[in-house]
Design a protein around this motif. Structure first.
Motif, PDB file in Angstrom:
ATOM      1  N   SER A  69      59.194  70.107  43.114  1.00  0.00           N
ATOM      2  CA  SER A  69      59.134  69.157  44.238  1.00  0.00           C
ATOM      3  C   SER A  69      58.522  67.826  43.803  1.00  0.00           C
ATOM      4  CB  SER A  69      58.326  69.764  45.384  1.00  0.00           C
ATOM      5  OG  SER A  69      58.923  70.960  45.844  1.00  0.00           O
ATOM      6  N   HIS A 110      61.882  64.384  57.438  1.00  0.00           N
ATOM      7  CA  HIS A 110      61.650  65.102  56.179  1.00  0.00           C
ATOM      8  C   HIS A 110      60.153  65.197  55.867  1.00  0.00           C
ATOM      9  CE1 HIS A 110      62.497  66.533  52.112  1.00  0.00           C
ATOM     10  NE2 HIS A 110      61.600  65.669  51.676  1.00  0.00           N
ATOM     11  N   SER A 170      57.901  68.682  55.645  1.00  0.00           N
ATOM     12  CA  SER A 170      56.989  69.097  54.570  1.00  0.00           C
ATOM     13  C   SER A 170      55.687  69.643  55.150  1.00  0.00           C
ATOM     14  CB  SER A 170      56.697  67.912  53.641  1.00  0.00           C
ATOM     15  OG  SER A 170      57.886  67.393  53.086  1.00  0.00           O
TER      16      SER A 170
END
Length: 322
Positions: free
Chosen positions: A88, A132, A136
């Motif tokens: 990531s 987004h 997370s």
């Protein structure tokens, strides 16, 4: 609500019908992301000090929480989380730029059925970017909730004196299933939230909340849609490891044929990302149409009951029906 096979068939039909546009989008926007994802797995062994640091931090965290060090489940979970964190971080710049912009392009083209322009995609991109970032936070919160449940379960075993290997093994198996269910439902909801953000011009936690409402009662279909896509990702990653990474390590030389195979696997990976986004958009439209049908059915039943009771008025009809 449409069946899984119908949604997949419609998604493939849309992809093939607009093959030139989607493949150009995959080449220009998604290919850098897929290359970064595959390269992150290839460079993991060379970044062993960084990976070892992440693994040691997570291992000390699990030890402080009272998780059994002899459990293979937590050892495998520690390795997988360490790899996910590294991948990531490695792909973060590409994800926040190329990938989200590609998703905004696809959502814009499927929602308005025309070729998107930069000015029309930019507001959708901002909503998707905000969603987004909130996704997370939701994923981290889901993992923290699962670990908190593990903490209560294993410490309760110790307090009752049930710390034998059989109990630890049983609870680890139950924990693996529970963790998989929590993480899978979180990921499909967050994936749907990105589409909701683009389709309904909203962002952040509002898009996630709308996604939770839409997916209620339809989680099994969403999971069945995500399963073949994730199998495809896993197969392409294994193919990349076998054909590219292994060949490079054996010869210690990047030949043109190996580089071409790597680009081909990365391109297929990018196409699969596009198909996954298209499938999620079709699933969203199916959920919306199903919700509208249920709402219309409710109004028809309500109006029929009022007709039977003789209390139906014209103003009521105008208020209930658009």
């Amino acid at each position: 609500m449409e069946r899984t096979s119908t949604i997949i068939r419609r998604s493939i039909h849309i992809f093939l019908k607009n093959y030139q546009y989607f493949t150009s989008t995959a080449t220009a926007l998604v290919l850098p992301v897929s290359v970064a994802i595959l390269l992150s797995q290839a460079v993991m062994p060379s970044m062993s000090p960084f990976m070892a640091t992440i693994y040691a931090r997570l291992e000390s965290l699990f030890g402080a929480a009272g998780f059994p060090s002899s459990s293979e489940f937590f050892s495998l979970l520690n390795i997988k989380i360490s790899q996910t964190i590294f991948s990531s971080i490695f792909t973060l710049p590409f994800t926040l730029s190329f990938l989200l912009f590609a998703k905004a392009n696809i959502i814009q083209s499927l929602s308005h059925l025309n070729t998107p322009t930069f000015s029309s995609v930019l507001p959708i991109f901002n909503n998707i970017l905000c969603t987004h970032l909130c996704n997370s936070f939701i994923i981290v919160s889901a993992n923290a909730s699962a670990f908190f449940l593990f903490f209560l379960a294993f410490n309760s075993l110790d307090s009752f004196g049930l710390s034998s290997n059989n109990f630890v093994l049983f609870l680890s198996a139950v924990g693996a299933v529970l963790y998989s269910v929590i993480l899978a439902n979180t990921l499909i909801t967050c994936n749907l939230a990105l589409v909701v953000a683009g389709m309904e011009n909203c962002g952040g936690f509002l898009a996630i909340l709308k996604a939770c409402v839409l997916i209620r009662g339809r989680a099994a279909i969403a999971l069945s849609l995500a399963l073949p896509v994730n199998f495809g990702f896993a197969a392409l990653e294994a193919l990349y490891q076998f054909r590219v990474v292994t060949a490079y390590r054996l010869s210690n030389n990047l030949t043109p044929s190996v580089a071409f195979e790597g680009l081909l696997v990365a391109y297929l990976y990018a196409v699969l990302i596009l198909v996954d986004t298209i499938t999620t958009c079709i699933f969203y439209k199916s959920c919306k149409s199903s919700s509208l049908i249920d709402e219309c059915t409710y109004y028809k039943i309500e109006l029929a009951d009022e007709e039977d009771n003789g209390t139906l008025t014209n103003s009521k009809i105008l208020h209930e029906l658009p």
